[in-house]
Motif scaffolding. Structure first.
Motif, PDB file in Angstrom:
ATOM      1  N   LEU A 259       0.914  -0.777  -0.204  1.00 37.40           N
ATOM      2  CA  LEU A 259      -0.019  -0.184   0.380  1.00 37.40           C
ATOM      3  C   LEU A 259       0.862   1.458   0.127  1.00 37.40           C
ATOM      4  CD1 LEU A 259      -3.051  -0.511   2.304  1.00 37.40           C
ATOM      5  CD2 LEU A 259      -3.164  -0.463  -0.508  1.00 37.40           C
ATOM      6  N   GLY A 260       2.250   1.335   0.759  1.00 34.39           N
ATOM      7  CA  GLY A 260       2.944   2.546   0.761  1.00 34.39           C
ATOM      8  C   GLY A 260       3.512   2.783  -0.710  1.00 34.39           C
ATOM      9  N   ALA A 261       3.573   1.489  -1.506  1.00 39.95           N
ATOM     10  CA  ALA A 261       4.254   1.978  -2.833  1.00 39.95           C
ATOM     11  C   ALA A 261       3.269   2.692  -3.897  1.00 39.95           C
ATOM     12  CB  ALA A 261       5.004   0.212  -3.145  1.00 39.95           C
ATOM     13  N   LEU A 262       2.130   2.142  -3.618  1.00 44.23           N
ATOM     14  CA  LEU A 262       1.238   2.098  -4.002  1.00 44.23           C
ATOM     15  C   LEU A 262       0.788   4.018  -4.241  1.00 44.23           C
ATOM     16  CD1 LEU A 262      -1.210   1.807  -6.644  1.00 44.23           C
ATOM     17  CD2 LEU A 262      -2.941   1.081  -4.413  1.00 44.23           C
ATOM     18  N   ARG A 263       0.713   4.410  -2.500  1.00 48.41           N
ATOM     19  CA  ARG A 263       0.249   5.433  -2.235  1.00 48.41           C
ATOM     20  C   ARG A 263       1.789   6.552  -2.861  1.00 48.41           C
ATOM     21  NH1 ARG A 263      -0.292   8.426   3.697  1.00 48.41           N
ATOM     22  NH2 ARG A 263      -1.291  10.124   3.072  1.00 48.41           N
ATOM     23  N   ASP A 264       2.815   6.415  -2.691  1.00 46.39           N
ATOM     24  CA  ASP A 264       3.601   7.138  -3.346  1.00 46.39           C
ATOM     25  C   ASP A 264       3.568   7.115  -5.250  1.00 46.39           C
ATOM     26  OD1 ASP A 264       4.809   7.419  -1.289  1.00 46.39           O
ATOM     27  OD2 ASP A 264       6.768   5.899  -1.155  1.00 46.39           O
ATOM     28  N   GLU A 265       2.970   5.928  -5.722  1.00 53.46           N
ATOM     29  CA  GLU A 265       2.663   6.140  -7.057  1.00 53.46           C
ATOM     30  C   GLU A 265       1.810   6.835  -7.550  1.00 53.46           C
ATOM     31  OE1 GLU A 265       1.182   2.269 -10.040  1.00 53.46           O
ATOM     32  OE2 GLU A 265       2.487   2.107  -9.035  1.00 53.46           O
ATOM     33  N   LEU A 266       0.648   6.783  -6.774  1.00 56.71           N
ATOM     34  CA  LEU A 266      -0.317   8.155  -6.890  1.00 56.71           C
ATOM     35  C   LEU A 266      -0.302   9.040  -6.879  1.00 56.71           C
ATOM     36  CD1 LEU A 266      -3.249   5.507  -5.731  1.00 56.71           C
ATOM     37  CD2 LEU A 266      -3.400   6.173  -7.980  1.00 56.71           C
ATOM     38  N   ILE A 267       1.009   9.431  -6.023  1.00 54.86           N
ATOM     39  CA  ILE A 267       1.375  10.714  -5.594  1.00 54.86           C
ATOM     40  C   ILE A 267       2.363  11.166  -6.805  1.00 54.86           C
ATOM     41  CG2 ILE A 267       2.813  12.048  -4.150  1.00 54.86           C
ATOM     42  CD1 ILE A 267       2.202   9.988  -1.639  1.00 54.86           C
TER      43      ILE A 267
END
Length: 83
Positions: free
Chosen positions: A29-37
């Motif tokens: 989830l953290g990497a996905l959030r960074d990808e979306l940011i």
């Protein structure tokens, strides 16, 4: 992997959409959030690291270390307060 990402409340309002299907290589989830940011605005503001954002994976509240799987449903939403 293909995921369904849902946005709720102020996050949905900021992004102008309630959900999307996307392909990602993010492992958690953290990497996905960074990808979306990294998409830039409006994602950068709505999901910013300094902003309180809750996450759920397959309808279970989760932290950033939760591992993503093909077909998972991810939800982003602001903390909920009640009165």
């Amino acid at each position: 992997m293909k995921l369904t990402v849902r946005y709720f409340a102020s996050v949905r309002e900021a992004l102008g959409t309630g959900s999307e299907t996307l392909d990602t290589a993010a492992p958690d989830l953290g990497a996905l959030r960074d990808e979306l940011i990294a998409r830039g605005e409006p994602h950068a503001s709505a999901l910013a690291r300094g902003r309180a954002v809750r996450m759920a994976l397959d309808q279970v509240m989760s932290n950033e270390a939760a591992a993503l799987r093909e077909g998972s449903e991810v939800a982003f939403f602001p903390p909920v307060t009640g009165g």
